[in-house]
Scaffold this motif. Structure first.
Motif, PDB file in Angstrom:
ATOM      1  N   GLN A  88       0.925  -1.061   0.024  1.00  0.00           N
ATOM      2  CA  GLN A  88      -0.011  -0.142  -0.036  1.00  0.00           C
ATOM      3  C   GLN A  88       0.820   1.223   0.055  1.00  0.00           C
ATOM      4  N   LEU A  89       1.989   1.174   0.817  1.00  0.00           N
ATOM      5  CA  LEU A  89       2.640   2.296   0.869  1.00  0.00           C
ATOM      6  C   LEU A  89       3.504   2.666  -0.382  1.00  0.00           C
ATOM      7  N   ARG A  90       3.992   1.389  -1.028  1.00  0.00           N
ATOM      8  CA  ARG A  90       4.606   1.478  -2.238  1.00  0.00           C
ATOM      9  C   ARG A  90       3.710   2.244  -3.484  1.00  0.00           C
ATOM     10  N   ASN A  91       2.487   1.803  -3.398  1.00  0.00           N
ATOM     11  CA  ASN A  91       1.545   2.322  -4.422  1.00  0.00           C
ATOM     12  C   ASN A  91       1.193   3.930  -3.945  1.00  0.00           C
ATOM     13  N   LYS A  92       1.254   4.033  -2.813  1.00  0.00           N
ATOM     14  CA  LYS A  92       1.157   5.530  -2.490  1.00  0.00           C
ATOM     15  C   LYS A  92       2.067   6.409  -2.688  1.00  0.00           C
ATOM     16  N   TYR A  93       3.428   5.936  -2.641  1.00  0.00           N
ATOM     17  CA  TYR A  93       4.669   6.906  -2.813  1.00  0.00           C
ATOM     18  C   TYR A  93       5.477   6.551  -3.739  1.00  0.00           C
ATOM     19  N   LYS A  94       4.876   5.671  -4.800  1.00  0.00           N
ATOM     20  CA  LYS A  94       5.916   5.278  -5.602  1.00  0.00           C
ATOM     21  C   LYS A  94       6.702   6.289  -6.642  1.00  0.00           C
ATOM     22  N   THR A  95       5.863   7.442  -6.698  1.00  0.00           N
ATOM     23  CA  THR A  95       6.530   8.543  -7.423  1.00  0.00           C
ATOM     24  C   THR A  95       7.401   9.357  -6.485  1.00  0.00           C
ATOM     25  N   PHE A  96       7.139   9.562  -5.193  1.00  0.00           N
ATOM     26  CA  PHE A  96       7.788  10.222  -4.475  1.00  0.00           C
ATOM     27  C   PHE A  96       9.265   9.586  -4.197  1.00  0.00           C
ATOM     28  N   ILE A  97       8.983   8.213  -3.733  1.00  0.00           N
ATOM     29  CA  ILE A  97      10.221   7.299  -3.508  1.00  0.00           C
ATOM     30  C   ILE A  97      10.179   6.067  -4.540  1.00  0.00           C
ATOM     31  N   PRO A  98      10.458   6.350  -5.719  1.00  0.00           N
ATOM     32  CA  PRO A  98      10.782   5.063  -6.661  1.00  0.00           C
ATOM     33  C   PRO A  98      11.265   3.782  -6.173  1.00  0.00           C
ATOM     34  N   LYS A  99      12.434   4.156  -5.726  1.00  0.00           N
ATOM     35  CA  LYS A  99      13.161   2.969  -4.924  1.00  0.00           C
ATOM     36  C   LYS A  99      13.970   3.221  -3.691  1.00  0.00           C
ATOM     37  N   TYR A 100      14.494   2.193  -3.346  1.00  0.00           N
ATOM     38  CA  TYR A 100      15.338   2.400  -2.025  1.00  0.00           C
ATOM     39  C   TYR A 100      16.682   3.046  -2.333  1.00  0.00           C
ATOM     40  N   TYR A 101      16.779   3.941  -1.453  1.00  0.00           N
ATOM     41  CA  TYR A 101      18.259   4.642  -1.396  1.00  0.00           C
ATOM     42  C   TYR A 101      18.527   4.554  -0.063  1.00  0.00           C
ATOM     43  N   ALA A 102      19.822   4.347   0.409  1.00  0.00           N
ATOM     44  CA  ALA A 102      20.116   4.405   1.745  1.00  0.00           C
ATOM     45  C   ALA A 102      20.152   5.827   2.165  1.00  0.00           C
ATOM     46  N   ASN A 103      20.548   7.003   1.466  1.00  0.00           N
ATOM     47  CA  ASN A 103      20.338   8.249   2.126  1.00  0.00           C
ATOM     48  C   ASN A 103      19.003   8.808   2.355  1.00  0.00           C
ATOM     49  N   SER A 104      18.152   8.141   1.633  1.00  0.00           N
ATOM     50  CA  SER A 104      16.723   8.782   1.581  1.00  0.00           C
ATOM     51  C   SER A 104      15.725   7.921   2.577  1.00  0.00           C
ATOM     52  N   VAL A 105      16.095   6.831   3.146  1.00  0.00           N
ATOM     53  CA  VAL A 105      15.187   6.203   3.982  1.00  0.00           C
ATOM     54  C   VAL A 105      15.838   5.780   5.232  1.00  0.00           C
ATOM     55  N   ARG A 106      15.317   5.900   6.349  1.00  0.00           N
ATOM     56  CA  ARG A 106      15.787   5.420   7.638  1.00  0.00           C
ATOM     57  C   ARG A 106      14.775   4.573   8.313  1.00  0.00           C
ATOM     58  N   VAL A 107      14.939   3.528   8.665  1.00  0.00           N
ATOM     59  CA  VAL A 107      14.064   2.657   9.289  1.00  0.00           C
ATOM     60  C   VAL A 107      14.341   2.366  10.939  1.00  0.00           C
ATOM     61  N   ASN A 108      13.527   2.611  11.645  1.00  0.00           N
ATOM     62  CA  ASN A 108      13.770   2.214  13.224  1.00  0.00           C
ATOM     63  C   ASN A 108      12.520   1.266  13.678  1.00  0.00           C
ATOM     64  N   SER A 109      13.149   0.496  14.769  1.00  0.00           N
ATOM     65  CA  SER A 109      12.138  -0.447  15.229  1.00  0.00           C
ATOM     66  C   SER A 109      12.201  -0.530  16.767  1.00  0.00           C
ATOM     67  N   SER A 110      11.296  -1.072  17.492  1.00  0.00           N
ATOM     68  CA  SER A 110      11.524  -1.343  18.768  1.00  0.00           C
ATOM     69  C   SER A 110      12.142  -2.493  18.794  1.00  0.00           C
ATOM     70  N   ASP A 111      12.608  -3.020  20.095  1.00  0.00           N
ATOM     71  CA  ASP A 111      13.630  -4.262  20.213  1.00  0.00           C
ATOM     72  C   ASP A 111      12.683  -5.417  20.425  1.00  0.00           C
ATOM     73  N   PHE A 112      11.744  -5.704  19.641  1.00  0.00           N
ATOM     74  CA  PHE A 112      11.219  -6.978  19.574  1.00  0.00           C
ATOM     75  C   PHE A 112      11.245  -7.943  18.287  1.00  0.00           C
ATOM     76  N   ASP A 113      11.208  -9.167  18.595  1.00  0.00           N
ATOM     77  CA  ASP A 113      11.321 -10.033  17.351  1.00  0.00           C
ATOM     78  C   ASP A 113      10.089  -9.522  16.434  1.00  0.00           C
ATOM     79  N   ARG A 114       8.805  -9.334  16.992  1.00  0.00           N
ATOM     80  CA  ARG A 114       7.845  -9.340  16.056  1.00  0.00           C
ATOM     81  C   ARG A 114       7.829  -7.853  15.259  1.00  0.00           C
ATOM     82  N   THR A 115       8.157  -6.872  15.913  1.00  0.00           N
ATOM     83  CA  THR A 115       8.475  -5.517  15.221  1.00  0.00           C
ATOM     84  C   THR A 115       9.470  -5.555  14.183  1.00  0.00           C
ATOM     85  N   LEU A 116      10.592  -5.978  14.460  1.00  0.00           N
ATOM     86  CA  LEU A 116      11.645  -6.167  13.368  1.00  0.00           C
ATOM     87  C   LEU A 116      11.369  -6.925  12.348  1.00  0.00           C
TER      88      LEU A 116
END
Length: 372
Positions: A88-116
Motif C-alpha cells: 500500500q505504501l509503495r503504491n501511495k509513494y511510488k512517484t515520491f520514493i521510486p526505489k530504496y536509497y540508503a540516504n533517503s530512507v531510515r528505518v527504526n524498530s522497537s527491540d522485539f522480534d515481532r516488530t523487527l
C-alpha cells in the motif's frame, strides 16, 4: 442611480478582492498535492502475533503443541499483513520514493522480534530491488538496514527505559480508575478470577487476559465456553481503557507520547531548514501503544483502537516558502488511510503551529525528569 450602483459595485468588487487575497493561502493549502510532498514519516503496529503470555487455566498454554514459534512472535498471517501494508505504501509513494536509497530512507524498530520482522516484511513489499539493485533473480528482495536500541533503553517507540516518575503517576491514575468502578466491574473481575485462575483486580489485569483471548481467537482457536458472556464485549472497553491509562493526563502524555512526537517533529523541522535534504522517508515499527501514545499526545482522543498492522502517516508539504503537516490514519491493514485533523491547528496544519501546540509534550527530558 447608475452612479450609486457603480459605487456599490466597486465596493463589492473591493471586498471580494480583499477576501480572495486574505484566503488565498487557505484555498491554496487545502489542495496539498503530491508535488508539494517533502518528507514522510510512518509509525505502524506489528502484524498478528502469538499470545505474549498465558493465564493459569489456559487450555492452549502447551507451547510446544500450540505455539511452536514461541510467545509474542509474528505469525504467517502477521507477515502477510505487513507485506500488504508495504504494498500500500509503495503504491501511495511510488512517484515520491521510486526505489530504496540508503540516504533517503531510515528505518527504526522497537527491540522485539515481532516488530523487527514486521518492518522487514513491509520493506520487502515497499522496496523490491529494481535494475542494478537485483542481486538474485530468483529472489526479488534486497536487505535493508533496520535500526534498534535495547528495549531497556528505548525512550521513543516503545518507552521501556526506566522511568520511576512515569510509573508513580500511572499508579495514581490506575488507583483512581479502580476507586470509581461499579459493582458490575467488580463482579466481572471476580468472574474472570474464578475462570482464569489469575487474580484480576484492575483494568490492566483484565487487559492481559483479553489480549491472550483475542490473539488465540485470531489464530483460529476456539475459546472456552466461560468466555461467551464476557468476551469480547464486556472486556473490550476495559482493555482499551488500560491502554489509554498510560496517557491519561498531561504528565503521562509527555513521557509516553512526547518522545515520538518530538522525534517526528524534529525530522520535519530539520527537513524544512534544509539539513536533511536527501531524506524522504522515516519508518518506525512499534506497537498498539506506540500509536495510541502519539494520537493522545496530539490530543486526538476519538479514534478506533489500532489493530494489528495499523499505521499513522505524517506528511510534510511545502507550498511556496511555508511548510504544512498532513496526518493520515488506518486502524487496520484492511482499511484505507483516512485524514485526521490535528486539534488546535489549522487544516492542513502549518509546521510552525504544530511545533507550538506540541511544545509541552516535546519538552520532556527523560534522563532527568524520570528520576525527579
Amino acid at each position: 442611480m447608475v452612479e450609486l450602483l457603480n459605487k456599490d459595485e466597486k465596493v463589492f468588487s473591493l471586498i471580494i478582492t480583499i477576501m480572495i487575497y486574505m484566503s488565498r493561502d487557505t484555498i491554496f493549502v487545502h489542495s496539498l498535492k503530491p508535488d508539494s510532498l517533502q518528507l514522510v514519516a510512518v509509525l505502524h503496529r506489528h502484524g498478528l502475533r502469538t499470545p505474549i503470555q498465558h493465564y493459569e487455566n489456559d487450555p492452549y498454554k502447551d507451547q510446544e503443541k500450540y505455539w511452536p514459534i514461541g510467545l509474542g512472535q509474528l505469525t504467517n498471517k502477521g507477515k502477510k499483513q505487513l507485506y500488504n501494508l508495504g504494498g500500500q505504501l509503495r503504491n501511495k509513494y511510488k512517484t515520491f520514493i521510486p526505489k530504496y536509497y540508503a540516504n533517503s530512507v531510515r528505518v527504526n524498530s522497537s527491540d522485539f522480534d515481532r516488530t523487527l520482522m514486521s518492518v522487514g516484511a513491509l520493506l520487502a513489499a515497499m522496496f523490491p530491488p529494481i535494475r542494478e539493485q537485483i542481486w538474485n533473480f530468483k529472489l526479488l528482495w534486497q536487505p535493508i538496514p533496520i535500526y534498534s536500541v535495547p528495549a531497556t533503553q528505548d525512550m521513543v517507540i516503545s518507552p521501556l527505559a526506566p522511568c520511576p516518575s512515569f510509573w508513580t503517576e500511572h499508579k495514581k491514575v490506575l488507583s483512581e480508575i479502580t476507586s470509581n468502578e461499579t459493582p458490575e466491574d467488580k463482579e466481572l473481575y471476580k468472574y474472570l478470577t474464578k475462570y482464569t485462575g489469575e487474580s484480576i483486580n484492575t483494568i490492566c489485569d483484565l487487559q492481559y487476559i483479553y489480549d491472550t483471548l483475542l490473539t488465540e481467537e485470531r489464530n483460529g482457536f476456539i475459546l472456552p465456553k466461560w468466555t461467551i458472556p464476557v468476551f469480547p464485549d464486556r472486556m473490550k472497553d476495559k482493555s482499551n481503557l488500560c491502554a489509554l491509562s498510560y496517557t491519561a493526563n498531561d504528565i503521562l502524555k509527555r513521557f509516553y507520547g512526547g518522545p515520538m512526537v518530538k522525534e517526528i517533529s524534529h525530522q520535519f523541522k530539520e527537513k524544512s531548514e534544509g539539513h536533511i535534504k536527501d531524506k524522504k522517508l522515516f519508518l518506525y515499527s512499534g506497537h498498539d501503544l506506540s500509536i495510541i501514545n502519539v494520537l493522545r499526545a496530539l490530543d486526538i482522543n476519538d479514534f478506533i483502537h489500532p489493530d494489528f498492522g495499523a499505521s499513522i502517516i505524517f506528511e510534510l508539504h511545502q507550498l511556496q516558502k511555508k511548510y504544512y503537516v498532513k496526518m493520515l490514519y488506518s486502524h487496520s491493514v484492511e482499511v484505507e488511510h483516512y485524514e485526521l485533523d490535528i486539534p488546535k491547528c489549522a487544516i492542513p496544519c502549518p509546521l510552525d503551529e504544530l511545533l507550538s501546540i506540541t511544545e509541552y509534550v516535546r519538552s520532556v527530558d527523560w534522563s532527568t525528569q524520570c528520576f525527579e
